[in-house]
Design a protein around this motif. Sequence first.
Motif, PDB file in Angstrom:
ATOM      1  N   PHE A 151      69.891  64.662  85.161  1.00  0.00           N
ATOM      2  CA  PHE A 151      70.546  65.632  86.035  1.00  0.00           C
ATOM      3  C   PHE A 151      70.542  65.186  87.501  1.00  0.00           C
ATOM      4  CE2 PHE A 151      69.128  67.810  82.253  1.00  0.00           C
ATOM      5  CZ  PHE A 151      70.228  68.559  81.903  1.00  0.00           C
ATOM      6  N   THR A 172      70.551  65.519  71.855  1.00  0.00           N
ATOM      7  CA  THR A 172      69.829  66.254  72.897  1.00  0.00           C
ATOM      8  C   THR A 172      69.014  67.397  72.303  1.00  0.00           C
ATOM      9  OG1 THR A 172      71.441  65.738  74.635  1.00  0.00           O
ATOM     10  CG2 THR A 172      70.109  67.715  74.941  1.00  0.00           C
ATOM     11  N   GLN A 173      69.615  68.155  71.414  1.00  0.00           N
ATOM     12  CA  GLN A 173      68.924  69.289  70.811  1.00  0.00           C
ATOM     13  C   GLN A 173      67.705  68.845  70.014  1.00  0.00           C
ATOM     14  OE1 GLN A 173      71.119  71.654  67.865  1.00  0.00           O
ATOM     15  NE2 GLN A 173      70.374  73.510  68.849  1.00  0.00           N
ATOM     16  N   ASP A 204      67.845  72.573  86.530  1.00  0.00           N
ATOM     17  CA  ASP A 204      69.014  72.292  85.702  1.00  0.00           C
ATOM     18  C   ASP A 204      68.591  71.858  84.299  1.00  0.00           C
ATOM     19  OD1 ASP A 204      70.904  72.920  87.590  1.00  0.00           O
ATOM     20  OD2 ASP A 204      71.165  70.860  88.307  1.00  0.00           O
ATOM     21  N   ALA A 205      67.534  71.048  84.243  1.00  0.00           N
ATOM     22  CA  ALA A 205      67.023  70.596  82.943  1.00  0.00           C
ATOM     23  C   ALA A 205      66.509  71.779  82.133  1.00  0.00           C
ATOM     24  CB  ALA A 205      65.911  69.565  83.145  1.00  0.00           C
ATOM     25  N   THR A 207      67.511  74.905  82.326  1.00  0.00           N
ATOM     26  CA  THR A 207      68.666  75.666  81.839  1.00  0.00           C
ATOM     27  C   THR A 207      69.225  75.037  80.573  1.00  0.00           C
ATOM     28  OG1 THR A 207      69.235  76.353  84.096  1.00  0.00           O
ATOM     29  CG2 THR A 207      70.971  76.513  82.436  1.00  0.00           C
ATOM     30  N   GLU A 208      69.323  73.721  80.572  1.00  0.00           N
ATOM     31  CA  GLU A 208      69.821  73.007  79.387  1.00  0.00           C
ATOM     32  C   GLU A 208      68.891  73.203  78.196  1.00  0.00           C
ATOM     33  OE1 GLU A 208      72.455  70.570  77.216  1.00  0.00           O
ATOM     34  OE2 GLU A 208      72.669  71.501  79.187  1.00  0.00           O
ATOM     35  N   LYS A 211      69.361  76.619  76.697  1.00  0.00           N
ATOM     36  CA  LYS A 211      70.633  76.741  75.975  1.00  0.00           C
ATOM     37  C   LYS A 211      70.626  75.956  74.667  1.00  0.00           C
ATOM     38  CE  LYS A 211      73.566  77.588  80.024  1.00  0.00           C
ATOM     39  NZ  LYS A 211      74.693  77.077  80.856  1.00  0.00           N
ATOM     40  N   SER A 212      69.631  75.086  74.505  1.00  0.00           N
ATOM     41  CA  SER A 212      69.577  74.228  73.313  1.00  0.00           C
ATOM     42  C   SER A 212      68.626  74.738  72.241  1.00  0.00           C
ATOM     43  CB  SER A 212      69.161  72.798  73.718  1.00  0.00           C
ATOM     44  OG  SER A 212      70.065  72.242  74.639  1.00  0.00           O
TER      45      SER A 212
END
Length: 324
Positions: A151, A172-173, A204-205, A207-208, A211-212
């Motif tokens: 990021f 990523t997940q 930011d990381a 948040t990702e 969401k994962s």
Amino acid sequence: MNLCLERCCVSNEAIDKLAPSLVALVQRGTGLATRAMSARVIVRLATSCPKLLKSHADSMLRPLSNGLTDRSVTVRKEFGKAIGQVARLCKKRSVTRLVERLLNDYTESDPSDEKTRHAAGVALMALVTTAPSKLKKCVSQLIPISFIAKFSNEQAVKDIWESVWNEITVTTQQGIKLHLKEVITTVLSVLGAGSHDLRRQGADALTEVLKSVEAKDFQDTDLVDQIESSMVSALTGRFWAGKDAVLKATVALATLCPTKMIEKIPKLVERFMRECGRERESVVYSRESVTQLGLLLNAAPSVDAYRTGKVVVVVVVVVVNIVV
């Protein structure tokens, strides 16, 4: 060069004489051609006669890693390749120390020192592609930092670290879920970093991450409380560039785990309203705070924050100030 190496470096005696000279060139050589060619010779030796070079590998690793700060991108890349090849012959302890140093270079480097962060990524990319077996003990440290570095706003840094991440994970997940605790622990630790951009990367990381995963991934842990506490701490205090990323991460947490967060929403609403009033410091941030406040309230419809009228008053005041 190749013919010379094939004819001369066929014995321990020859390597014993050549290796110290190569180390000296790596450490004190001047000029792009000299330094780049020194690294290429080491790569050649590591691939053509690894058994002969093995006893000198550990002594070469540190000088090569020091050369990663060279001004020339070409030299940094050649040194990175050499590190990957030499690491295959080194003791695991030496490689582990190098990885720890490279990761520290990323998190502790000066905000303006893009070169160091890029060089760390180049070296780690060489290690994960050439000597993955030496990194088994470092994976729990490597995964979180490489995820955060994805990021970065510095394109060259982002690209090389994203390559590292893609090399050590399937998706990523999958990477996040498999190392969820390590990733979150590291992300929360950088939220208090001295570098504002590193804080922003961490948010930011996060948040990702949120969401994962699914709410059930947090069911039997206290991670929700840890994250919420870190978010509040990061929001407390003066405005800094990128702080809106913390607001977004907080909303992502409330959206993911509404049941666990329901009791914390009123205090978070108060915190968000304070951030909405920072239009003098940043109009853009103030607007984003209003947007994220609305999303936070949508994530907890059972919380009637409008009943007291405070939210409406704050939003109206902010909008008026921005327009004026």
